[in-house]
Design an enzyme around this catalytic site. Structure first.
Site, PDB file in Angstrom:
ATOM      1  N   GLU A  46      43.659  45.668  53.063  1.00 45.47           N
ATOM      2  CA  GLU A  46      42.668  46.447  52.309  1.00 45.47           C
ATOM      3  C   GLU A  46      41.494  46.748  53.241  1.00 45.47           C
ATOM      4  O   GLU A  46      41.184  45.946  54.143  1.00 45.47           O
ATOM      5  CB  GLU A  46      42.177  45.586  51.131  1.00 45.47           C
ATOM      6  N   ASN A 106      38.323  52.501  46.411  1.00 45.27           N
ATOM      7  CA  ASN A 106      38.932  51.551  47.337  1.00 45.27           C
ATOM      8  C   ASN A 106      40.403  51.950  47.383  1.00 45.27           C
ATOM      9  O   ASN A 106      41.142  51.686  46.427  1.00 45.27           O
ATOM     10  CB  ASN A 106      38.745  50.123  46.796  1.00 45.27           C
ATOM     11  N   LYS A 123      42.407  51.498  43.992  1.00 43.54           N
ATOM     12  CA  LYS A 123      42.342  50.152  43.398  1.00 43.54           C
ATOM     13  C   LYS A 123      41.822  50.200  41.966  1.00 43.54           C
ATOM     14  O   LYS A 123      40.742  50.739  41.694  1.00 43.54           O
ATOM     15  CB  LYS A 123      41.439  49.274  44.247  1.00 43.54           C
ATOM     16  N   GLU A 142      31.941  45.157  44.707  1.00 42.55           N
ATOM     17  CA  GLU A 142      32.941  46.232  44.590  1.00 42.55           C
ATOM     18  C   GLU A 142      32.665  47.130  43.395  1.00 42.55           C
ATOM     19  O   GLU A 142      32.907  48.333  43.453  1.00 42.55           O
ATOM     20  CB  GLU A 142      34.353  45.648  44.505  1.00 42.55           C
ATOM     21  N   CYS A 168      44.510  44.008  46.737  1.00 43.07           N
ATOM     22  CA  CYS A 168      43.741  42.778  46.624  1.00 43.07           C
ATOM     23  C   CYS A 168      43.706  42.158  45.222  1.00 43.07           C
ATOM     24  O   CYS A 168      44.669  41.569  44.784  1.00 43.07           O
ATOM     25  CB  CYS A 168      42.341  43.005  47.150  1.00 43.07           C
ATOM     26  N   ASN A 193      41.257  41.500  51.097  1.00 38.52           N
ATOM     27  CA  ASN A 193      40.135  40.859  51.790  1.00 38.52           C
ATOM     28  C   ASN A 193      39.627  39.823  50.799  1.00 38.52           C
ATOM     29  O   ASN A 193      38.962  40.195  49.816  1.00 38.52           O
ATOM     30  CB  ASN A 193      38.972  41.827  52.062  1.00 38.52           C
TER      31      ASN A 193
HETATM   32  N1  ING Z   1      38.773  40.091  46.782  1.00 39.21           N
HETATM   33  C1  ING Z   1      39.064  38.931  46.015  1.00 39.21           C
HETATM   34  C2  ING Z   1      40.494  38.881  45.495  1.00 39.21           C
HETATM   35  O1  ING Z   1      40.815  39.210  44.365  1.00 39.21           O
HETATM   36  C3  ING Z   1      38.439  37.383  44.265  1.00 39.21           C
HETATM   37  C4  ING Z   1      38.080  38.684  44.931  1.00 39.21           C
HETATM   38  C5  ING Z   1      38.705  36.261  45.013  1.00 39.21           C
HETATM   39  C6  ING Z   1      38.533  37.339  42.933  1.00 39.21           C
HETATM   40  C7  ING Z   1      39.085  35.072  44.376  1.00 39.21           C
HETATM   41  C8  ING Z   1      38.892  36.155  42.269  1.00 39.21           C
HETATM   42  C9  ING Z   1      39.161  35.004  43.002  1.00 39.21           C
HETATM   43  O2  ING Z   1      41.290  38.405  46.280  1.00 39.21           O
HETATM   44  C10 ING Z   1      38.970  41.397  46.509  1.00 39.21           C
HETATM   45  N2  ING Z   1      38.574  42.262  47.473  1.00 39.21           N
HETATM   46  O3  ING Z   1      39.455  41.793  45.463  1.00 39.21           O
END
Ligand code: ING
Length: 308
Positions: A46, A106, A123, A142, A168, A193
């Site tokens: 991503e 995104n 996204k 985001e 993601c 990411n």
């Molecule tokens: N990053 C993370 C993901 O879904 C996240 C945000 C991390 C949400 C951990 C919940 C728990 O992997 C992105 N860019 O969506």
């Protein structure tokens, strides 16, 4: 029988100061290494062209737009498309898209093995928040910088394989995979990411995050009898750690390849897409087994409602 050698081009950190040119050169080096090992389809992360900028709170529109691409391919990425075409490798990568109308998404594109863009995805599941949150150890803006995707979950037949894209956070939502599974998807590519630490819950460490990433990708693969490739941008970007954990998962949910580092790293697996047929025609023969008359709550209701 349809076989394809699929590669995951995990990328290490991209610093705020890194130019598109420097990043594209790294992507081409990964592409060359992949082609040398017989890879025919290569999956990048991503937002593969820039640092994970939603960690920064910005108000100046020009500062924000500097992270976005107005067209694709463009001057910076043309060498990557050219090299992929010359090597006969299909690629998919994510980037921040600024449309002519000024809308921000995104986004991820998919090319065929001749370097032509055959698919685009924006996204849909945007995590995080839209205003500065002083309670967080790091921001995840985001919802500030992107609109939810407006292209839906789609598939394309590419190099003889039914392919779908997600990005993601989408990988954490079963709806993502089922919408693709209902279209016969055989390969789902998901760049990500993911910060190594939770900005809201300090106890959630890297190990738990890696487990949840594997769990989501493996479940999506098994429950829809499809290959799934999850590819990280990893490492420490301007002091902010992103986790690695890139994997290639087969239609039974088994991990075929896993990245060992948080750097630029190639993983690959020879995928036999006939392996999707068994699950799709037995345990996950949707037409025979699904009871849609009982599923209406999934689309009629957004949030949880406790009525007991
Ligand atoms: N990053 C993370 C993901 O879904 C996240 C945000 C991390 C949400 C951990 C919940 C728990 O992997 C992105 N860019 O969506």
């Amino acid at each position: 029988m349809v076989q394809l050698v699929v590669g995951g081009a995990q990328m290490g950190p991209i610093q705020h100061a890194d130019s598109r040119q420097v990043v594209v050169a790294r992507m081409i080096a990964l592409l060359e290494a992949a082609a040398a090992r017989g890879v025919e389809m290569l999956v990048y992360p991503e937002l593969a062209l820039t640092t994970f900028f939603p960690r920064w709170y910005m108000e100046d529109e020009a500062e924000i737009d500097a992270f976005f691409e107005r067209e694709m391919p463009n001057g910076a990425t043309a060498p990557l498309f050219e090299r992929a075409r010359a090597l006969g490798v299909a690629i998919t990568f994510g980037y921040a898209e600024l449309t002519p109308e000024g809308r921000r998404f995104n986004t991820s594109i998919l090319t065929d093995r001749a370097g032509a863009i055959v698919g685009k995805y924006r996204k849909i599941h945007l995590p995080g928040h839209s205003e500065y949150d002083p309670e967080r150890t790091h921001q995840h803006l985001e919802k500030r910088y992107f609109e939810p995707g407006d292209l839906g979950f789609r598939v394309w037949r590419n190099a003889g394989v039914v392919m779908g894209m997600a990005i993601c956070n989408d990988r954490r939502w079963p709806e993502t995979y089922r919408c693709l599974g209902l279209q016969g998807v055989e390969l789902v590519t998901i760049g990500y990411n993911t910060p190594s630490a939770n900005g809201q819950q300090s106890s959630e460490g890297l190990e738990k995050r890696l487990f949840h990433s594997d769990l989501s990708l493996q479940a999506g693969a098994y429950q829809n009898a499809t290959y799934v490739v999850g590819v990280a941008k990893a490492g420490i970007e301007d002091g902010h750690p992103l986790m690695g954990g890139s994997i290639i998962v087969d239609p039974d949910g088994f991990v075929l390849a896993r990245a060992a580092t948080e750097e630029d790293e190639l993983i690959l697996a020879a995928c036999d897409f006939d392996k999707c047929a068994f699950g799709k025609t037995t345990i996950f023969d949707f037409a025979r087994h699904r009871r849609t008359e009982h599923y209406s709550r999934i689309t009629a209701q957004t949030g949880m409602q406790v009525e007991v």
